[in-house]
Design a protein around this motif. Structure first.
Motif, short mmCIF file in Angstrom:
data_model
loop_
_atom_site.label_atom_id
_atom_site.label_comp_id
_atom_site.label_asym_id
_atom_site.label_seq_id
_atom_site.Cartn_x
_atom_site.Cartn_y
_atom_site.Cartn_z
N LEU A 32 0.84 -1.19 0.00
CA LEU A 32 0.00 0.00 0.00
C LEU A 32 0.88 1.25 0.00
CD1 LEU A 32 -2.63 -1.10 2.67
CD2 LEU A 32 -2.91 -1.08 0.19
N PRO A 33 0.42 2.34 -0.58
CA PRO A 33 1.22 3.56 -0.64
C PRO A 33 1.20 4.35 0.67
CG PRO A 33 -0.85 3.91 -1.76
CD PRO A 33 -0.82 2.45 -1.34
N LEU A 34 1.48 3.66 1.78
CA LEU A 34 1.46 4.34 3.08
C LEU A 34 2.55 5.39 3.19
CD1 LEU A 34 0.68 1.37 5.48
CD2 LEU A 34 -0.89 3.06 4.54
N ASP A 35 3.65 5.19 2.47
CA ASP A 35 4.74 6.16 2.47
C ASP A 35 4.23 7.51 1.94
OD1 ASP A 35 7.45 7.23 2.43
OD2 ASP A 35 7.36 6.93 0.27
N LYS A 36 3.47 7.46 0.88
CA LYS A 36 2.93 8.71 0.29
C LYS A 36 1.92 9.36 1.24
CE LYS A 36 5.38 7.69 -3.27
NZ LYS A 36 6.57 7.09 -2.69
N ALA A 37 1.12 8.54 1.89
CA ALA A 37 0.15 9.07 2.87
C ALA A 37 0.88 9.74 4.03
CB ALA A 37 -0.76 7.95 3.37
N ALA A 38 2.00 9.15 4.45
CA ALA A 38 2.78 9.76 5.54
C ALA A 38 3.35 11.10 5.09
CB ALA A 38 3.90 8.82 5.97
N HIS A 39 3.86 11.17 3.87
CA HIS A 39 4.36 12.44 3.34
C HIS A 39 3.25 13.48 3.30
CE1 HIS A 39 8.55 11.86 1.84
NE2 HIS A 39 8.21 10.59 2.01
N LEU A 42 2.45 14.55 7.01
CA LEU A 42 3.52 15.33 7.66
C LEU A 42 3.67 16.71 7.03
CD1 LEU A 42 6.16 12.52 8.17
CD2 LEU A 42 4.82 13.66 9.94
N TYR A 43 3.59 16.77 5.72
CA TYR A 43 3.69 18.06 5.05
C TYR A 43 2.38 18.85 5.15
CZ TYR A 43 8.43 17.38 3.56
OH TYR A 43 9.80 17.24 3.56
N GLY A 44 1.28 18.15 5.36
CA GLY A 44 0.02 18.83 5.63
C GLY A 44 0.10 19.61 6.93
N VAL A 45 0.75 19.03 7.94
CA VAL A 45 0.96 19.75 9.20
C VAL A 45 1.80 20.99 8.96
CG1 VAL A 45 2.01 19.62 11.50
CG2 VAL A 45 0.66 17.70 10.63
N LEU A 46 2.84 20.87 8.12
CA LEU A 46 3.65 22.04 7.78
C LEU A 46 2.79 23.11 7.12
CD1 LEU A 46 6.34 23.53 7.53
CD2 LEU A 46 6.74 22.26 5.40
N GLY A 47 1.90 22.71 6.23
CA GLY A 47 1.01 23.67 5.59
C GLY A 47 0.09 24.36 6.57
N VAL A 48 -0.46 23.59 7.51
CA VAL A 48 -1.34 24.18 8.54
C VAL A 48 -0.56 25.19 9.39
CG1 VAL A 48 -2.60 23.67 10.67
CG2 VAL A 48 -2.98 22.27 8.64
N ALA A 70 7.55 27.23 2.53
CA ALA A 70 7.11 25.90 3.00
C ALA A 70 7.17 24.88 1.86
CB ALA A 70 5.69 25.98 3.57
N LEU A 71 6.82 25.31 0.65
CA LEU A 71 6.86 24.41 -0.50
C LEU A 71 8.28 24.00 -0.86
CD1 LEU A 71 4.10 26.03 -2.73
CD2 LEU A 71 4.03 23.75 -1.71
N LEU A 72 9.26 24.79 -0.50
CA LEU A 72 10.66 24.46 -0.79
C LEU A 72 11.22 23.37 0.12
CD1 LEU A 72 12.23 27.95 -1.52
CD2 LEU A 72 11.85 26.08 -3.13
N VAL A 73 10.57 23.11 1.24
CA VAL A 73 11.07 22.10 2.18
C VAL A 73 11.07 20.71 1.53
CG1 VAL A 73 10.72 21.00 4.43
CG2 VAL A 73 10.40 23.47 4.19
N GLY A 74 10.04 20.38 0.80
CA GLY A 74 9.94 19.07 0.15
C GLY A 74 11.09 18.82 -0.83
N PRO A 75 11.33 19.73 -1.79
CA PRO A 75 12.47 19.52 -2.70
C PRO A 75 13.81 19.46 -1.97
CG PRO A 75 11.01 21.19 -3.59
CD PRO A 75 10.52 20.86 -2.21
N ASP A 97 4.37 15.71 -0.83
CA ASP A 97 4.82 16.83 0.01
C ASP A 97 4.13 18.13 -0.41
OD1 ASP A 97 6.59 14.95 1.04
OD2 ASP A 97 8.34 15.79 0.02
N THR A 98 4.14 18.39 -1.70
CA THR A 98 3.55 19.61 -2.24
C THR A 98 2.05 19.64 -1.99
OG1 THR A 98 5.27 19.72 -3.93
CG2 THR A 98 3.25 20.98 -4.34
N ALA A 99 1.38 18.53 -2.25
CA ALA A 99 -0.07 18.47 -2.02
C ALA A 99 -0.39 18.67 -0.54
CB ALA A 99 -0.62 17.13 -2.51
N GLY A 100 0.42 18.10 0.33
CA GLY A 100 0.19 18.25 1.77
C GLY A 100 0.31 19.70 2.21
N VAL A 101 1.36 20.38 1.77
CA VAL A 101 1.55 21.79 2.14
C VAL A 101 0.39 22.64 1.63
CG1 VAL A 101 2.96 23.86 1.77
CG2 VAL A 101 4.07 21.70 2.34
N LEU A 102 0.04 22.45 0.38
CA LEU A 102 -1.06 23.26 -0.20
C LEU A 102 -2.39 22.99 0.50
CD1 LEU A 102 -0.17 23.00 -3.99
CD2 LEU A 102 0.10 25.00 -2.50
#
Length: 123
Positions: A32-39, A42-48, A70-75, A97-102
């Motif tokens: 399962l793509p749990l790694d992507k869900a974790a990203h 975690l990056y959603g919290v950064l966005g909030v 904030a969007l630069l943190v992922g790259p 990461d990008t989707a989470g921040v946004l």
């Protein structure tokens, strides 16, 4: 404007970068793509935290500055992971990461604007 409003977001971003530098970071052992869900989470919290910092700093016309930072943190994290043993940079992680921040930023700004303020009450 108060830079202190961004301290939680900066601390979270530094934590994300530290986690990305850890070669023994735990990962799911599943198809399962749990790694992507974790990203995303975690990056959603950064966005909030970034959105709340922007609201608390009272920068009404400068949302792009903290959002872009904030969007630069992922790259930065993905580039760093290329040099960490046992880690790799992945486009899918960067997208999450990008989707989470946004999403986190939009959610925090929208929820905050929907809450009543002291000015909304007639006493």
């Amino acid at each position: 404007m108060s830079a202190r409003a961004y301290v939680p977001g900066v601390a979270w971003a530094l934590g994300l970068l530290a986690l990305g530098s850890w070669s023994g970071a735990p990962g799911p052992s599943t198809d399962l793509p749990l790694d992507k869900a974790a990203h995303l989470a975690l990056y959603g919290v950064l966005g909030v935290l970034t959105g709340l910092g922007w609201l608390w700093a009272h920068w009404p016309r400068r949302a792009l500055i903290p959002l872009c930072l904030a969007l630069l943190v992922g790259p930065m994290d993905e580039l760093n992971q290329r040099s960490v043993p046992g880690r790799s940079a992945e486009w899918g992680d960067l997208v999450a990461d990008t989707a989470g921040v946004l999403a986190g930023f939009a959610l925090s700004v929208r929820r905050r604007r929907m809450l009543p303020t002291a000015d909304d009450h007639d006493d």
